[in-house]
Design an enzyme around this catalytic site. Sequence first.
Site, PDB file in Angstrom:
ATOM      1  N   LYS A 127     -10.511 -10.037   3.670  1.00  0.00           N
ATOM      2  CA  LYS A 127      -9.584  -9.070   3.059  1.00  0.00           C
ATOM      3  C   LYS A 127     -10.121  -7.647   3.236  1.00  0.00           C
ATOM      4  O   LYS A 127     -11.175  -7.288   2.702  1.00  0.00           O
ATOM      5  CB  LYS A 127      -9.459  -9.406   1.566  1.00  0.00           C
ATOM      6  CG  LYS A 127      -8.807  -8.364   0.720  1.00  0.00           C
ATOM      7  CD  LYS A 127      -7.326  -8.562   0.647  1.00  0.00           C
ATOM      8  CE  LYS A 127      -6.665  -7.361  -0.010  1.00  0.00           C
ATOM      9  NZ  LYS A 127      -5.284  -7.189   0.403  1.00  0.00           N
TER      10      LYS A 127
ATOM     11  N   GLY B 273       0.804  -1.226   0.000  1.00  0.00           N
ATOM     12  CA  GLY B 273       0.000   0.000   0.000  1.00  0.00           C
ATOM     13  C   GLY B 273       0.831   1.266   0.000  1.00  0.00           C
ATOM     14  O   GLY B 273       0.454   2.261  -0.633  1.00  0.00           O
ATOM     15  N   ASN B 274       1.981   1.238   0.692  1.00  0.00           N
ATOM     16  CA  ASN B 274       2.777   2.470   0.783  1.00  0.00           C
ATOM     17  C   ASN B 274       3.437   2.844  -0.541  1.00  0.00           C
ATOM     18  O   ASN B 274       3.921   3.949  -0.697  1.00  0.00           O
ATOM     19  CB  ASN B 274       3.828   2.352   1.900  1.00  0.00           C
ATOM     20  CG  ASN B 274       4.844   1.259   1.644  1.00  0.00           C
ATOM     21  OD1 ASN B 274       4.568   0.292   0.938  1.00  0.00           O
ATOM     22  ND2 ASN B 274       6.028   1.406   2.194  1.00  0.00           N
TER      23      ASN B 274
ATOM     24  N   LYS C  57       2.372 -12.457   3.727  1.00  0.00           N
ATOM     25  CA  LYS C  57       3.708 -12.211   3.154  1.00  0.00           C
ATOM     26  C   LYS C  57       4.654 -13.349   3.518  1.00  0.00           C
ATOM     27  O   LYS C  57       5.375 -13.872   2.654  1.00  0.00           O
ATOM     28  CB  LYS C  57       4.279 -10.883   3.668  1.00  0.00           C
ATOM     29  CG  LYS C  57       3.443  -9.684   3.242  1.00  0.00           C
ATOM     30  CD  LYS C  57       4.078  -8.383   3.680  1.00  0.00           C
ATOM     31  CE  LYS C  57       3.062  -7.275   3.782  1.00  0.00           C
ATOM     32  NZ  LYS C  57       2.056  -7.224   2.720  1.00  0.00           N
TER      33      LYS C  57
ATOM     34  N   LYS D  99      -2.514  -9.961  -2.954  1.00  0.00           N
ATOM     35  CA  LYS D  99      -1.443  -9.777  -3.943  1.00  0.00           C
ATOM     36  C   LYS D  99      -0.163 -10.530  -3.543  1.00  0.00           C
ATOM     37  O   LYS D  99       0.647 -10.874  -4.405  1.00  0.00           O
ATOM     38  CB  LYS D  99      -1.155  -8.298  -4.194  1.00  0.00           C
ATOM     39  CG  LYS D  99      -0.576  -7.518  -3.020  1.00  0.00           C
ATOM     40  CD  LYS D  99       0.898  -7.334  -3.076  1.00  0.00           C
ATOM     41  CE  LYS D  99       1.475  -6.492  -1.955  1.00  0.00           C
ATOM     42  NZ  LYS D  99       1.115  -6.761  -0.571  1.00  0.00           N
TER      43      LYS D  99
HETATM   44  P1  ADP Z   1       1.079  -3.997   2.519  1.00  0.00           P
HETATM   45  O1  ADP Z   1       0.188  -2.908   2.043  1.00  0.00           O
HETATM   46  O2  ADP Z   1       2.515  -3.770   2.162  1.00  0.00           O
HETATM   47  O3  ADP Z   1       0.581  -5.363   2.147  1.00  0.00           O
HETATM   48  P2  ADP Z   1       0.253  -4.456   5.273  1.00  0.00           P
HETATM   49  O4  ADP Z   1      -0.161  -3.320   6.139  1.00  0.00           O
HETATM   50  O5  ADP Z   1      -0.804  -5.374   4.765  1.00  0.00           O
HETATM   51  O6  ADP Z   1       1.119  -3.844   4.105  1.00  0.00           O
HETATM   52  O7  ADP Z   1       1.329  -5.348   6.039  1.00  0.00           O
HETATM   53  C1  ADP Z   1       2.545  -4.795   6.561  1.00  0.00           C
HETATM   54  C2  ADP Z   1       2.365  -4.470   8.035  1.00  0.00           C
HETATM   55  O8  ADP Z   1       2.314  -5.678   8.807  1.00  0.00           O
HETATM   56  C3  ADP Z   1       3.523  -3.744   8.680  1.00  0.00           C
HETATM   57  O9  ADP Z   1       3.461  -2.364   8.405  1.00  0.00           O
HETATM   58  C4  ADP Z   1       3.338  -4.058  10.164  1.00  0.00           C
HETATM   59  O10 ADP Z   1       2.614  -3.021  10.797  1.00  0.00           O
HETATM   60  C5  ADP Z   1       2.459  -5.304  10.175  1.00  0.00           C
HETATM   61  N1  ADP Z   1       2.965  -6.461  10.892  1.00  0.00           N
HETATM   62  C6  ADP Z   1       2.176  -7.369  11.510  1.00  0.00           C
HETATM   63  N2  ADP Z   1       2.882  -8.337  12.079  1.00  0.00           N
HETATM   64  C7  ADP Z   1       4.183  -8.064  11.828  1.00  0.00           C
HETATM   65  C8  ADP Z   1       5.424  -8.710  12.178  1.00  0.00           C
HETATM   66  N3  ADP Z   1       5.438  -9.844  12.882  1.00  0.00           N
HETATM   67  N4  ADP Z   1       6.579  -8.163  11.753  1.00  0.00           N
HETATM   68  C9  ADP Z   1       6.570  -7.012  11.026  1.00  0.00           C
HETATM   69  N5  ADP Z   1       5.428  -6.346  10.693  1.00  0.00           N
HETATM   70  C10 ADP Z   1       4.250  -6.857  11.080  1.00  0.00           C
HETATM   71 MG    MG Z   2      -1.440  -6.035   2.664  1.00  0.00          MG
END
Ligand code: ADP
Ligand code: MG
Length: 312
Positions: free
Chosen positions: A128, A11-12, A274, A212
């Site tokens: 989701k 998202g970023n 992820k 994704k």
């Molecule tokens: P994206 O849009 O890149 O898919 P998400 O917000 O869905 O991003 O996922 C990334 C986020 O997951 C990070 O910004 C963090 O806040 C969160 N997160 C949750 N659990 C963890 C973890 N164990 N280690 C690192 N980040 C984590």
């Molecule tokens: Mg995400």
Amino acid sequence: MKKRIVIALGGNALGNTLPEQMIAVKSTSKAIVDLIEEGHEVIIVHGNGPQVGMINQAMIELSRVDEKQPNTPLSVCVAMSQAYIGYDLQNAIREELLNRGLTGIPVATMVTQVRVDENDPAFHNPSKPIGRFMSKEDADIAAQKYGHEMREDAGRGYRRVVASPKPMEIVEIGAIRTLVDAGEIVIACGGGGIPVTLKGNHLRGASAVIDKDFASCVLAKELNADCLIILTAVEKVAINFGRENEQWLSDLSVEEAQQYIEEGHFAPGSMLPKVQAAVEFAQSAPGRTALITLLEKAKDGILGKTGTQIHQ
Ligand code: ADP
Ligand code: MG
């Protein structure tokens, strides 16, 4: 060493509004072209949570003001999001390539359909999050008014949730492979791909948004990539995330990652998909590695200087 790399953008990389996206794709393109400049073959996947929610909401409002307009299926909204995100991304990458004197490298977005299983249990368990964040009060109103399912998202507010079935097969994989093999930069499987189910020769849009991270894993395997890089808002994956005994991880074997998944260290809907996608890719063949890191750190990550590497 030159590698074939599938990059999944979070998202970023795109921001939450049209003007934000116009700005965000500029720095995103720098991170991508850094890798192309090093000689790597790069294929790009992106998310669409905020965008597909925005488009769907706009189409719902249209059908409310114009009774001749029936509601727009979520699958069509995903297609719309692929096109307009791809439009901004491909232009920003093109411009960054030219600014660095890298000419003659075509950049194109592939409208991509991804087959899902109509019996996937995810259709009965929306998970989701899409669209904007809301207060509890606004979420209750939206649930009432539109019949949307709403859920609290990791302490950040309430969001609509939709079904997110697992990607099974990329319909346009042949065309994507041809372009990639010809040295072109391809943006594919945007927003996880347009979810479709197979009915004989007919592909039927499904009401869902595919993750994704999982779609990029399928694409990376199909293209026989060396590396899957998931670029997100954190530099590394942590265990005990957000607690005082938080520990950032640089290197994870498939077994270690599976152990931490079982212990519940990764939040569903954000870090869990992820790590799951990274594990699935890394264990799919010898030599395949996955990397989870910050968008701005892609170049350092591929050099092994930062991020969390997941390997066999
Ligand atoms: P994206 O849009 O890149 O898919 P998400 O917000 O869905 O991003 O996922 C990334 C986020 O997951 C990070 O910004 C963090 O806040 C969160 N997160 C949750 N659990 C963890 C973890 N164990 N280690 C690192 N980040 C984590
Ligand atoms: Mg995400």
